[in-house]
Design an enzyme around this catalytic site. Structure first.
Site, PDB file in Angstrom:
ATOM      1  N   SER A  54       5.844 -19.420   4.825  1.00 23.68           N
ATOM      2  CA  SER A  54       4.389 -19.364   4.984  1.00 23.68           C
ATOM      3  C   SER A  54       3.724 -18.977   3.670  1.00 23.68           C
ATOM      4  O   SER A  54       4.329 -18.305   2.826  1.00 23.68           O
ATOM      5  CB  SER A  54       4.014 -18.367   6.088  1.00 23.68           C
ATOM      6  OG  SER A  54       4.639 -17.126   5.866  1.00 23.68           O
ATOM      7  N   GLU A  73       0.105 -17.470   1.925  1.00 20.78           N
ATOM      8  CA  GLU A  73      -1.167 -16.778   2.168  1.00 20.78           C
ATOM      9  C   GLU A  73      -2.161 -17.106   1.059  1.00 20.78           C
ATOM     10  O   GLU A  73      -1.844 -17.003  -0.124  1.00 20.78           O
ATOM     11  CB  GLU A  73      -0.928 -15.259   2.229  1.00 20.78           C
ATOM     12  CG  GLU A  73      -2.204 -14.493   2.513  1.00 20.78           C
ATOM     13  CD  GLU A  73      -1.944 -13.023   2.807  1.00 20.78           C
ATOM     14  OE1 GLU A  73      -1.080 -12.715   3.649  1.00 20.78           O
ATOM     15  OE2 GLU A  73      -2.610 -12.180   2.171  1.00 20.78           O
ATOM     16  N   ASP A  77      -8.866  -3.274   4.949  1.00 20.12           N
ATOM     17  CA  ASP A  77      -9.115  -2.343   3.842  1.00 20.12           C
ATOM     18  C   ASP A  77     -10.587  -2.009   3.804  1.00 20.12           C
ATOM     19  O   ASP A  77     -11.426  -2.831   4.166  1.00 20.12           O
ATOM     20  CB  ASP A  77      -8.691  -2.991   2.518  1.00 20.12           C
ATOM     21  CG  ASP A  77      -7.179  -2.953   2.345  1.00 20.12           C
ATOM     22  OD1 ASP A  77      -6.561  -1.983   2.820  1.00 20.12           O
ATOM     23  OD2 ASP A  77      -6.631  -3.889   1.741  1.00 20.12           O
ATOM     24  N   PHE A  86      -2.296  -3.531  -7.996  1.00 19.05           N
ATOM     25  CA  PHE A  86      -1.988  -3.888  -6.597  1.00 19.05           C
ATOM     26  C   PHE A  86      -1.082  -2.834  -5.966  1.00 19.05           C
ATOM     27  O   PHE A  86      -1.287  -2.411  -4.836  1.00 19.05           O
ATOM     28  CB  PHE A  86      -1.275  -5.244  -6.531  1.00 19.05           C
ATOM     29  CG  PHE A  86      -2.190  -6.446  -6.610  1.00 19.05           C
ATOM     30  CD1 PHE A  86      -3.384  -6.394  -7.313  1.00 19.05           C
ATOM     31  CD2 PHE A  86      -1.847  -7.633  -5.980  1.00 19.05           C
ATOM     32  CE1 PHE A  86      -4.213  -7.506  -7.394  1.00 19.05           C
ATOM     33  CE2 PHE A  86      -2.677  -8.745  -6.041  1.00 19.05           C
ATOM     34  CZ  PHE A  86      -3.863  -8.680  -6.754  1.00 19.05           C
ATOM     35  N   HIS A 129       7.075 -14.999   3.353  1.00 19.66           N
ATOM     36  CA  HIS A 129       5.612 -15.127   3.312  1.00 19.66           C
ATOM     37  C   HIS A 129       5.196 -14.928   1.852  1.00 19.66           C
ATOM     38  O   HIS A 129       5.428 -13.867   1.268  1.00 19.66           O
ATOM     39  CB  HIS A 129       4.978 -14.050   4.201  1.00 19.66           C
ATOM     40  CG  HIS A 129       3.495 -14.169   4.340  1.00 19.66           C
ATOM     41  ND1 HIS A 129       2.893 -15.126   5.131  1.00 19.66           N
ATOM     42  CD2 HIS A 129       2.480 -13.447   3.781  1.00 19.66           C
ATOM     43  CE1 HIS A 129       1.566 -14.973   5.083  1.00 19.66           C
ATOM     44  NE2 HIS A 129       1.299 -13.970   4.260  1.00 19.66           N
TER      45      HIS A 129
HETATM   46  P1  FAD Z   1      -3.091   0.018  11.120  1.00 20.27           P
HETATM   47  O1  FAD Z   1      -1.833  -0.515  11.671  1.00 20.27           O
HETATM   48  O2  FAD Z   1      -4.184   0.365  12.060  1.00 20.27           O
HETATM   49  O3  FAD Z   1      -2.707   1.297  10.231  1.00 20.27           O
HETATM   50  C1  FAD Z   1      -3.684   1.912   9.393  1.00 20.27           C
HETATM   51  C2  FAD Z   1      -3.313   3.394   9.207  1.00 20.27           C
HETATM   52  O4  FAD Z   1      -3.559   4.103  10.437  1.00 20.27           O
HETATM   53  C3  FAD Z   1      -1.851   3.629   8.883  1.00 20.27           C
HETATM   54  O5  FAD Z   1      -1.753   4.699   7.976  1.00 20.27           O
HETATM   55  C4  FAD Z   1      -1.237   4.026  10.227  1.00 20.27           C
HETATM   56  O6  FAD Z   1      -0.071   4.818  10.059  1.00 20.27           O
HETATM   57  C5  FAD Z   1      -2.398   4.799  10.836  1.00 20.27           C
HETATM   58  N1  FAD Z   1      -2.407   4.818  12.300  1.00 20.27           N
HETATM   59  C6  FAD Z   1      -2.147   3.797  13.143  1.00 20.27           C
HETATM   60  N2  FAD Z   1      -2.287   4.196  14.428  1.00 20.27           N
HETATM   61  C7  FAD Z   1      -2.660   5.502  14.391  1.00 20.27           C
HETATM   62  C8  FAD Z   1      -2.965   6.490  15.362  1.00 20.27           C
HETATM   63  N3  FAD Z   1      -2.912   6.202  16.676  1.00 20.27           N
HETATM   64  N4  FAD Z   1      -3.321   7.734  14.940  1.00 20.27           N
HETATM   65  C9  FAD Z   1      -3.375   8.053  13.627  1.00 20.27           C
HETATM   66  N5  FAD Z   1      -3.103   7.149  12.654  1.00 20.27           N
HETATM   67  C10 FAD Z   1      -2.742   5.902  13.028  1.00 20.27           C
HETATM   68  N6  FAD Z   1      -6.729  -6.428   4.519  1.00 20.27           N
HETATM   69  C11 FAD Z   1      -7.907  -7.077   4.623  1.00 20.27           C
HETATM   70  O7  FAD Z   1      -8.972  -6.441   4.492  1.00 20.27           O
HETATM   71  N7  FAD Z   1      -7.959  -8.433   4.875  1.00 20.27           N
HETATM   72  C12 FAD Z   1      -6.826  -9.172   5.040  1.00 20.27           C
HETATM   73  O8  FAD Z   1      -6.895 -10.380   5.262  1.00 20.27           O
HETATM   74  C13 FAD Z   1      -5.565  -8.510   4.940  1.00 20.27           C
HETATM   75  N8  FAD Z   1      -4.398  -9.184   5.139  1.00 20.27           N
HETATM   76  C14 FAD Z   1      -3.212  -8.508   5.128  1.00 20.27           C
HETATM   77  C15 FAD Z   1      -2.012  -9.209   5.403  1.00 20.27           C
HETATM   78  C16 FAD Z   1      -0.787  -8.553   5.377  1.00 20.27           C
HETATM   79  C17 FAD Z   1       0.464  -9.329   5.688  1.00 20.27           C
HETATM   80  C18 FAD Z   1      -0.733  -7.158   5.052  1.00 20.27           C
HETATM   81  C19 FAD Z   1       0.586  -6.444   4.976  1.00 20.27           C
HETATM   82  C20 FAD Z   1      -1.907  -6.463   4.793  1.00 20.27           C
HETATM   83  C21 FAD Z   1      -3.150  -7.113   4.825  1.00 20.27           C
HETATM   84  N9  FAD Z   1      -4.357  -6.434   4.600  1.00 20.27           N
HETATM   85  C22 FAD Z   1      -5.560  -7.104   4.675  1.00 20.27           C
HETATM   86  C23 FAD Z   1      -4.337  -5.004   4.258  1.00 20.27           C
HETATM   87  C24 FAD Z   1      -4.515  -4.091   5.485  1.00 20.27           C
HETATM   88  O9  FAD Z   1      -5.789  -4.310   6.050  1.00 20.27           O
HETATM   89  C25 FAD Z   1      -4.384  -2.661   5.005  1.00 20.27           C
HETATM   90  O10 FAD Z   1      -3.047  -2.384   4.676  1.00 20.27           O
HETATM   91  C26 FAD Z   1      -4.969  -1.587   5.892  1.00 20.27           C
HETATM   92  O11 FAD Z   1      -5.041  -0.386   5.129  1.00 20.27           O
HETATM   93  C27 FAD Z   1      -4.169  -1.272   7.160  1.00 20.27           C
HETATM   94  O12 FAD Z   1      -4.236  -2.289   8.065  1.00 20.27           O
HETATM   95  P2  FAD Z   1      -3.269  -2.303   9.361  1.00 20.27           P
HETATM   96  O13 FAD Z   1      -3.660  -3.466  10.153  1.00 20.27           O
HETATM   97  O14 FAD Z   1      -1.857  -2.188   8.948  1.00 20.27           O
HETATM   98  O15 FAD Z   1      -3.746  -0.954  10.041  1.00 20.27           O
END
Ligand code: FAD
Length: 292
Positions: free
Chosen positions: A15, A17, A109, A218, A268
């Site tokens: 894949s 991105e 983010d 990064f 990916h």
């Molecule tokens: P989560 O899984 O919600 O985690 C965020 C934080 O909250 C973590 O520290 C986790 O440990 C903590 N957490 C989770 N659940 C709880 C809870 N119940 N209580 C307390 N803490 C908790 N960003 C963008 O803006 N746009 C994109 O298109 C984008 N694409 C991405 C694609 C990939 C493959 C990856 C790996 C990252 C991408 N990101 C993108 C970055 C991502 O948005 C960031 O890493 C962001 O900081 C966390 O997103 P998440 O979905 O992993 O969040």
């Protein structure tokens, strides 16, 4: 087609991105590049979602183009940033109308200039809530982000892993990792997820570095380690950006080849919209795929 259906034994899913360009000319350029990208036969292409501003609708436009004009599976990234539950509901309906069947469900983010993620009014605090909302809407395959070195905001690796497992169990079809430059971190994390009983595909995300400052930036943002060998190698080509990018690509290819030998479910590629890395990595992965 749900992306989950693409994963088969001995056939790593490839894949790519991409990110949505900021201008209409940029979008036209990317669409032109997509004709070549399609020729490299990726299993799917994903398009990131900005923290706000003008590119958010472009994510949907490019995904629709990939799916409808090129016949390639597309995955739209979607984040919780600045969206209420109602807006997420409407966005899901729009994606469905465009024929998009797969979503990378993320918390997102924080927008530029903002240090921390702020839960939107009547919105979601964590990706897990978005995943549940997408599941409830039905219709979509769901990818989630994974953190081989722990998420940068988590207090420690164990807490990051615990949240990771909860998130996958909430309804992820597969996991794509954050960039990493040391394969052992990925393999250790994959083993930990397996030990916890996770059975969905766990895919490494690889970013070919362009220069020492770029990868340093990064890596600092997402808390990944840059090994000295890579940093020093890239620094040697400071005055020759093309050579530095070639060095970064060779490093990434070595990483990918070693991961393929470990039997990873897919690769990916964080392609940064660059054809050079797509050409090289697609040929590499192709060599590890059996006949259709
Ligand atoms: P989560 O899984 O919600 O985690 C965020 C934080 O909250 C973590 O520290 C986790 O440990 C903590 N957490 C989770 N659940 C709880 C809870 N119940 N209580 C307390 N803490 C908790 N960003 C963008 O803006 N746009 C994109 O298109 C984008 N694409 C991405 C694609 C990939 C493959 C990856 C790996 C990252 C991408 N990101 C993108 C970055 C991502 O948005 C960031 O890493 C962001 O900081 C966390 O997103 P998440 O979905 O992993 O969040």
């Amino acid at each position: 087609m749900r992306i989950a259906e693409q994963f088969r034994p001995n056939r790593p899913v490839f894949s790519i991105e991409l990110f949505p360009p900021k201008t209409p000319e940029g979008v036209d350029n990317l669409k032109a590049k997509l004709n070549e990208i399609a020729a490299h036969r990726p299993d799917y292409v994903s398009v990131t979602y900005g923290a706000g501003g003008g590119t958010r609708h472009t994510t949907r436009e490019i995904c629709a183009h990939i799916k409808q004009a090129l016949g390639i599976e597309a995955m739209a990234h979607l984040t919780c940033v600045a969206h209420s539950r109602g807006e997420i509901h409407d966005l899901l309906a729009m994606l469905k109308n465009e024929g998009i069947e797969n979503i990378m469900a993320l918390r997102g983010d924080p927008p530029q200039g903002q240090e921390r993620f702020v839960q939107p009014e009547d919105g979601f605090a964590y990706a897990i809530e978005l995943i549940r909302a997408i599941r409830d809407a039905g219709e979509f395959g769901i990818g989630v982000a994974g953190y081989p070195e722990g998420h940068v905001e988590a207090p420690d690796y164990e807490t990051s892993l615990r949240h990771q497992i909860e998130k996958i169990r909430a309804g992820a079809d597969f996991v794509v990792s954050q960039l990493f430059m040391v394969n052992d971190y990925f393999l250790r994390w994959r083993d930990a997820l397996w030990r916890a009983g996770i059975t969905v595909p766990i895919v490494p995300g690889i970013l070919p570095a362009l220069s020492a400052p770029q990868i340093g930036r990064f890596a600092a943002l997402c808390g990944a380690q840059v090994p000295d060998a890579l940093r020093v190698g890239l620094e040697r080509f400071e005055a020759h950006p093309e050579s530095a990018a070639a060095y970064g690509l060779v490093y990434a290819m070595r990483q990918i080849e070693a991961l393929l030998k470990e039997g990873v479910a897919g690769v990916h590629l964080y392609a940064l919209n660059r054809l050079e890395s797509i050409r090289a990595v697609s040929a590499l992965v192709e060599g590890y795929r059996g006949p259709e």
